[in-house]
Scaffold this active site. Structure first.
Site, short mmCIF file in Angstrom:
data_model
loop_
_atom_site.label_atom_id
_atom_site.label_comp_id
_atom_site.label_asym_id
_atom_site.label_seq_id
_atom_site.Cartn_x
_atom_site.Cartn_y
_atom_site.Cartn_z
N PRO A 227 0.82 -1.22 0.00
CG PRO A 227 -0.83 -1.58 1.61
CD PRO A 227 0.50 -2.10 1.13
CB CYS A 228 0.56 4.37 -1.88
SG CYS A 228 1.34 5.98 -2.02
CD GLN A 229 0.49 2.21 4.56
OE1 GLN A 229 1.54 1.61 4.56
NE2 GLN A 229 -0.54 1.83 5.30
CB VAL B 227 0.37 4.75 -6.64
CG1 VAL B 227 -0.83 3.97 -6.13
CG2 VAL B 227 1.13 5.38 -5.48
CE1 TYR C 33 5.78 3.11 1.41
CE2 TYR C 33 5.29 5.22 0.39
CZ TYR C 33 5.09 3.85 0.49
OH TYR C 33 4.18 3.25 -0.33
#
Length: 577
Positions: free
Chosen positions: A83-85, A130, A87
């Site tokens: 998942p894109c979060q 993404v 970082y």
């Protein structure tokens, strides 16, 4: 059994897009363990679908934060669409020397697993995220990707990446994603890298899978310096643009990157190519005359006066969107909110031949991501959730091509798969067709169209199909392999470099189906029948084929060479009476 075996662990597995793509690339890829957990939900739809298609063996439906590294079997390739979060990292180090990310930032679970595996960490890694990963966050462009590269470098990996839009390479959806492939230093693939520039632009795994030309003046080189915490706090601070191009490589924290312009010369699929006959579409997917104005408003250009929380008045404006969606172009990017009947700016709407407007059905959403038809069908999973699962998924065709390329670099031979991406994967429970008792068409089979232009001036090879292989060539599948007899029996007067199309000759019927020859190579039938007779080990020409279209009916012709082959022009066959 496959001659080689690449043991795969799949994290954040979803409904198995990585697995389908890799198994479609080569039978060598063997997913031995996988994890899928959807936080904050009691109903684990993706896990239900994954188990229904691939079985429960090696499947873990548990928060990865709670899975101990020793519970994960040793493997050769770690994959996952994490998942894109955010970082960025905390300032403290764990006792094991790893990095503690903010709670729930799942990149650090990948790091933790690789770190704790130590000398047994996998030789290869393959991740998807993404496209904005290379550009985030807005306050420190490129920081997130720099953290990922630096942490992988510290674990001993060489890493290359590409941002790929699936539609740029003939796939049916405009879906831009970042793909990251890494090789442990000392591995077979890492040892083949001679120069960073040539690897990225010509020689590497990504370049072979998805060719491109360099956008002039975009080459750059730099180092990612400092501890991970220093990278997190200082990298590219104050700059307005990311230093990362959309293609590149990192070795020992030294980065070489460029901007890539895609090059594709093959067939393409458009939104209209993946649609099912409207007779099969349930009524609830059609838009009523009453609701149509609401859809037109949502899709149209608009300016709306709004007031912010602070009381500031402003005008919110957005441009118009195509209504209905263009059928002669790849689809727009599918999102998780694609399902459900309520009007939305972002949902796809198509117009049927009868003139009615409708939403996409789940099969079509699966096709946009190149999954098998009804892959997400499950009696406990609603159509809305099936749409959500596809909005979260990757494009299997991208994984397949990278998987093929990686296999070639590891083993120096062509990959062979008996599990192409369109194939149903143990599809239970099956969709019953009782809803359509009067229809003879099969909704389960993934029969897709291709957008292409036949060139009648190109050379065509017609090849006899032996009796034991006729059923294979009579089934409707988009990809096939054709093995000639021993190369000693193949006509030496046929110019292999000029062959473009292939038509299988069925004894007693003639020719009908037209295929594009994607690859013509040397091989042997032991690729698909390793346990059979020794004579199958004789070298043969192997044609890797992609189905294009069929003549209206079978057409007889005379096979010239040894009554097994004919070399001619496509136009001669298509124009003959």
């Amino acid at each position: 059994m496959a001659k080689h075996k690449i043991k795969v662990v799949e994290l954040f597995a979803g409904v198995g897009g990585f697995r389908i793509g890799l198994e479609g690339a080569s039978d060598a890829y063997d997913t031995i363990w996988n994890n899928q957990w959807e936080p904050s939900t009691l109903h684990q739809d993706a896990s239900l679908v994954y188990k229904a298609r691939f079985g429960c063996k090696g499947h873990v439906n548990k928060d990865i934060n709670l899975v101990k590294t020793e519970e994960i079997p040793d493997h050769d390739l770690l994959v996952g669409g994490f998942p894109c979060q955010d970082y960025s990292v905390a300032a403290t180090l764990s006792r094991s020397g790893g990095i503690e990310g903010k709670k729930g930032v799942l990149w650090w679970q990948i790091y933790r697993i690789l770190d704790e595996k130590g000398d047994k960490r996998p030789q290869y890694i393959f991740f998807e995220n993404v496209d904005r990963l290379l550009n985030s966050p807005a306050t420190q462009r490129g920081r997130d990707f720099a953290i990922i590269l630096a942490s992988l470098a510290d674990l001993g990996y060489v890493v290359e990446w590409r941002i790929i839009n699936a539609a740029d390479y003939g796939m049916p959806q405009r879906r831009r994603r970042t793909y990251i492939v890494g090789y442990r230093k000392g591995s077979v693939v890492a040892n083949k890298i001679e120069t960073m520039e040539n690897w990225v632009e010509y020689d590497g795994v990504m370049a072979e899978a998805f060719p491109f030309k360099v956008s002039e003046g975009t080459q750059s080189e730099f180092d990612i310096k400092g501890t991970i915490q220093e990278v997190s706090s200082k990298f590219n601070k104050g700059e307005k643009e990311t230093p990362f191009g959309n293609a590149g490589i990192m070795i020992d924290r030294h980065v070489y990157s460029v901007d890539a312009i895609p090059v594709h010369e093959g067939t393409s699929q458009m939104l209209g190519d993946i649609l099912v006959d409207e007779d099969f579409v349930p009524e609830e997917f059609f838009i009523s005359e009453e609701d149509l104005p609401r859809w037109q408003y949502e899709k149209g250009a608009k300016k709306i006066n709004r007031v912010s929380k602070e009381g500031f008045e402003y005008v919110f404006s957005e441009g118009g969107m195509a209504f209905p969606d263009y059928l002669d172009k790849p689809s727009r990017t599918m999102i998780t909110g694609e399902g459900g009947p309520s009007p939305s700016r972002f949902k796809h709407v198509v117009q049927t031949p009868s003139g009615r407007y409708r939403r996409l059905i789940p099969i079509e959403m699966e096709r946009l991501n190149m999954f098998p038809d009804n892959h997400t069908y499950h009696p406990d999973v609603s159509d809305g959730r099936r749409a959500f699962l596809m909005g979260n998924a990757l494009v299997c065709g991208i994984v397949q091509e990278i998987g093929k390329s990686l296999y070639r670099f590891i083993y120096n031979e062509a990959p062979v798969s008996t599990r192409p991406i369109h194939m149903q994967r143990n599809p239970r429970p099956l969709l019953t067709l009782d809803l359509f008792p009067t229809e003879g068409k099969d909704l389960i089979y993934n029969k897709l169209k291709k957008t292409h232009q036949l060139d009648t001036s190109k050379r065509l090879l017609v090849g006899l199909v032996k009796k034991d292989n006729q059923e294979y060539f009579l089934t409707e599948e988009p990809t096939k392999l054709y093995y000639t007899d021993s190369i000693r029996k193949f006509p030496s007067t046929i110019a292999l470099n000029k062959l473009y199309y292939f038509m299988p000759y069925i004894k007693g019927k003639g020719v009908r189906d037209i295929y594009l020859i994607k690859v013509l190579r040397l091989g042997s039938k032991t690729e698909v029948h390793p346990e059979t007779k020794k004579d199958l080990n004789a070298p043969r020409f192997v044609l890797e084929l992609e189905y294009l279209e069929s003549l209206p009916e079978y057409q007889m012709l005379t096979l010239r060479f040894q009554r097994a082959f004919t070399d001619t022009f496509l136009g001669r066959v298509m124009n003959s009476k």
